[in-house]
Design a protein around this motif. Sequence first.
Motif, PDB file in Angstrom:
ATOM      1  N   SER A 197     -30.912  37.941  -4.428  1.00  9.43           N
ATOM      2  CA  SER A 197     -30.009  37.376  -5.441  1.00  9.43           C
ATOM      3  C   SER A 197     -28.995  36.444  -4.793  1.00  9.43           C
ATOM      4  CB  SER A 197     -29.300  38.499  -6.202  1.00  9.43           C
ATOM      5  OG  SER A 197     -30.201  39.178  -7.039  1.00  9.43           O
ATOM      6  N   PRO A 649     -33.446  37.653  -8.597  1.00  7.26           N
ATOM      7  CA  PRO A 649     -33.182  38.632  -9.665  1.00  7.26           C
ATOM      8  C   PRO A 649     -31.882  38.380 -10.416  1.00  7.26           C
ATOM      9  CG  PRO A 649     -33.975  39.733  -7.686  1.00  7.26           C
ATOM     10  CD  PRO A 649     -33.730  38.303  -7.303  1.00  7.26           C
ATOM     11  N   ASP A 650     -30.859  37.883  -9.720  1.00  3.70           N
ATOM     12  CA  ASP A 650     -29.593  37.604 -10.399  1.00  3.70           C
ATOM     13  C   ASP A 650     -29.779  36.558 -11.485  1.00  3.70           C
ATOM     14  OD1 ASP A 650     -26.550  37.659 -10.538  1.00  3.70           O
ATOM     15  OD2 ASP A 650     -26.908  35.545 -10.079  1.00  3.70           O
ATOM     16  N   LYS A 653     -31.661  38.055 -14.495  1.00  6.40           N
ATOM     17  CA  LYS A 653     -30.754  38.819 -15.352  1.00  6.40           C
ATOM     18  C   LYS A 653     -29.876  37.878 -16.161  1.00  6.40           C
ATOM     19  CE  LYS A 653     -28.868  42.626 -13.952  1.00  6.40           C
ATOM     20  NZ  LYS A 653     -28.110  43.659 -13.208  1.00  6.40           N
ATOM     21  N   SER A 654     -29.362  36.850 -15.499  1.00  9.89           N
ATOM     22  CA  SER A 654     -28.472  35.909 -16.177  1.00  9.89           C
ATOM     23  C   SER A 654     -29.199  35.174 -17.298  1.00  9.89           C
ATOM     24  CB  SER A 654     -27.914  34.904 -15.167  1.00  9.89           C
ATOM     25  OG  SER A 654     -27.135  33.916 -15.796  1.00  9.89           O
ATOM     26  N   THR A 656     -31.821  36.224 -18.946  1.00  9.68           N
ATOM     27  CA  THR A 656     -32.103  37.165 -20.030  1.00  9.68           C
ATOM     28  C   THR A 656     -30.857  37.407 -20.868  1.00  9.68           C
ATOM     29  OG1 THR A 656     -33.803  38.216 -18.666  1.00  9.68           O
ATOM     30  CG2 THR A 656     -33.023  39.454 -20.573  1.00  9.68           C
ATOM     31  N   GLU A 657     -29.709  37.529 -20.213  1.00  8.44           N
ATOM     32  CA  GLU A 657     -28.442  37.640 -20.954  1.00  8.44           C
ATOM     33  C   GLU A 657     -28.216  36.404 -21.813  1.00  8.44           C
ATOM     34  OE1 GLU A 657     -25.565  38.076 -17.898  1.00  8.44           O
ATOM     35  OE2 GLU A 657     -25.953  40.202 -17.557  1.00  8.44           O
ATOM     36  N   GLU A 699     -27.163  44.854 -21.480  1.00  8.87           N
ATOM     37  CA  GLU A 699     -27.804  45.475 -20.330  1.00  8.87           C
ATOM     38  C   GLU A 699     -29.147  44.798 -20.112  1.00  8.87           C
ATOM     39  OE1 GLU A 699     -29.725  49.767 -18.880  1.00  8.87           O
ATOM     40  OE2 GLU A 699     -28.580  49.646 -20.752  1.00  8.87           O
ATOM     41  N   THR A 700     -29.393  44.343 -18.898  1.00  8.22           N
ATOM     42  CA  THR A 700     -30.665  43.695 -18.588  1.00  8.22           C
ATOM     43  C   THR A 700     -31.424  44.512 -17.549  1.00  8.22           C
ATOM     44  OG1 THR A 700     -29.608  42.297 -16.919  1.00  8.22           O
ATOM     45  CG2 THR A 700     -29.839  41.388 -19.116  1.00  8.22           C
ATOM     46  N   ILE A 701     -32.725  44.567 -17.729  1.00  8.47           N
ATOM     47  CA  ILE A 701     -33.600  45.309 -16.832  1.00  8.47           C
ATOM     48  C   ILE A 701     -34.689  44.353 -16.371  1.00  8.47           C
ATOM     49  CG2 ILE A 701     -35.160  47.282 -16.603  1.00  8.47           C
ATOM     50  CD1 ILE A 701     -33.683  48.401 -19.180  1.00  8.47           C
ATOM     51  N   VAL A 702     -34.750  44.101 -15.067  1.00 10.80           N
ATOM     52  CA  VAL A 702     -35.785  43.245 -14.502  1.00 10.80           C
ATOM     53  C   VAL A 702     -36.841  44.154 -13.874  1.00 10.80           C
ATOM     54  CG1 VAL A 702     -36.318  41.412 -12.858  1.00 10.80           C
ATOM     55  CG2 VAL A 702     -34.131  41.387 -14.082  1.00 10.80           C
TER      56      VAL A 702
END
Length: 747
Positions: A197, A649-650, A653-654, A656-657, A699-702
């Motif tokens: 990340s 991954p960061d 997540k970003s 997806t948010e 909440e995000t789940i990768v």
Amino acid sequence: MSQFNAVKNFSRRDVLKLFGATGGGLALGASGLAWSPAAMAQSAESRLNLFIAIGDDNKVYLTCHRSEMGQGIRTGIPQVLADELGASWEQVVVVQGLADKRYGSQNTDGSRSIRNGFDKMREMGAMARTMLEQAAAAKWQVKLSELTTRDGMVTHQASGKQAKFGDLAQAASQLALPDVSELKLKSPNQYTHIGASHSIVDMDDMLSGKAQYGHDVQLKNMLYASIVHPPVLGSDIESVDDSDARKVAGVVDIITMPVLTGAPMFQPLGGVAVIATNTWSAMQARKALKITWTASPNDSHDSEVYLASLLEKVTKPGKLVRQLGAPVTQWPADDTLSAQYTLPYLAHAPMETPVATASVTEQGCEVWASTQTPQRAQQVVAGALGLAEEQVKVNVTLLGGGFGRKSKPDYCAEAALLSKQLQKPVKVCWAREDDIQNGYLHAVSAQHYQAKLDKQGMPTAILQRTGFPSIGSTFQQGANYPAPWELDLGFVDVPLAIDSLRCEAVEAEAHTRIGWVRSVCNIQHGFGIGSFVDELAAKAGTDTPTMWKQLLGPVRQEQFSDQGFEYGNYGEDLSRHPVDIARYHGVIDAVQEAMNKHGKPKANQGWGFAVHRSFAAFVATAILVEVKDDRVAVLEAIGAIDAGTVVNPDRAKSQTEGAIMFGLSLALMGDIRFKNGQVQQSNFHDYPMLRLSQCPNIETIVIKSTAAPGGVGEPGVPPVAASLTNAIYAASGKRIRNLPVATHLKI
């Protein structure tokens, strides 16, 4: 300050000067659409280029050929290159690529930058590493197999010898490019940057205000243009009274733009351009223009009337596009569940409106633009000016949002045409009103679903129809049926395992410019199927995740064979990016587990759920809402994404948010309406965006995976709307089938 070196805007020839003519250095590239290193080796100039350059100062210059709009691609592509190269992250300087065919596609949309470029970028990195190792082996007279490369150093462990990349670069640059088949790529357990990340490379400049976006471009003697576009597609100027506008201080000229002819494509819309020495004067003067417009075939377009007719069409037989099993001819009323779903027109509304600066000289044209498609911008500008593409240089700035709007370079052509006429650099800045009223809109749509149920309430057959004006209408007049690739986006490709599934499409004429918006037709199709599965679950007395699993059937890789259509799969081979039911289950299970941790909803609260595959990634979403006194509040959101191998991954997540927020904004409030052929909304007061107070905890789940990389930026959007309206039903018993939610409840 970050240790990462600032992004540099170097042209290909700049790299040649830095690392070719002026001393030591290594530069490698991929040749065009074929990505053939051998072809690049045919000319010395081509070798000193495109993705990797190493200076004798030990800096590693990595080119990103895609456009950065906050998604982090100017970090992701260098991560892949640096990993196979074996570079230390502190060495890396990112180079923004110009428009150049030799990069292959530079089109930054479709969530495909990493998906399409992952393997090729790895090859480019491994190629450079091999050449550095070959140079070291020759220098030390050791076997190539005895060398290792890591953190910017080539090491011969037996002798203890080490060399920095910069010390080997000049010798390496003289070597032949290795054959791709002979490259040794790293295994996933050897990755150092892929899967890490890393903070995005532009972050410090973004936070400090130093970042350069399209609106920040300043050139000597530059003029500013604000254009009044035709209010109705197809109308033209009948008369103009610009006497008052010319009295505004700073106004230089007022110019009538060329008329749009034929299919819109990426042509400028026409209209009247006000030219001034500053943006404010240009925008104030345009308000003083008195323009009479000619009649247009689209003058009568009323979106409310149009949607009603579209809704009627989808309740009648349409054009067959997929048939699984035998068609059902009898639909008993007592055993049939049916529903219709609609969405209005939607606008991209990026925070930074379209903007481009152009300077036309006798030699050609140079453009600075926040564009998602520098090569297409190059083509469109060249066509507008009657130049060869090689005479147009396109510089890519940072983009303050794009969502697909900035892959349509009509505004670049506007700047170029005005610069040619005025013989000075011209910046075209679209006002917010221009962007909302004259952009390329996401299509208004209607869908019909009906299911034949068995005695347990489970569907044995489903009929579904969709209707919307096609993006094809923007490129070809009379393209009134959805294109096959549009139907691939969440409509024909849902892998339901039932006895009979019939998919049909209906005709819909376009009355405005239709374009792709983040996740494209998955927006409406994700809402349709996601809502209908929830209704099926309610009818059967089960929960929605369980209904999804039952409808998806046994774990398998769906091939859609013998069903009357050829699935495009986002341009990917099904063997590399399969429609894998196990991965559907993975994201469903991850979200269910996260939901269970929250416990049972309180009074007037409810969870909604949906799952969707798009852009070769799988996403499940759950949303918790509270409905009181006809007002809905979104409290929690959970998103799980399986995008295969994830580079950063960061950023996953970003993104997806961001997709959840984007999807909520559209579903809650997105609503573009036409009256007399004109868009009625104009700015954020009547086309609002999601505000901080409306945004839930997210909440995000990768999902960790070694599968081939899928998309990340767009796949999070499609399940959001259905998750939201399903949650409203769970909380209040109110079923919303026609978006936006704001037309039914207070927000």
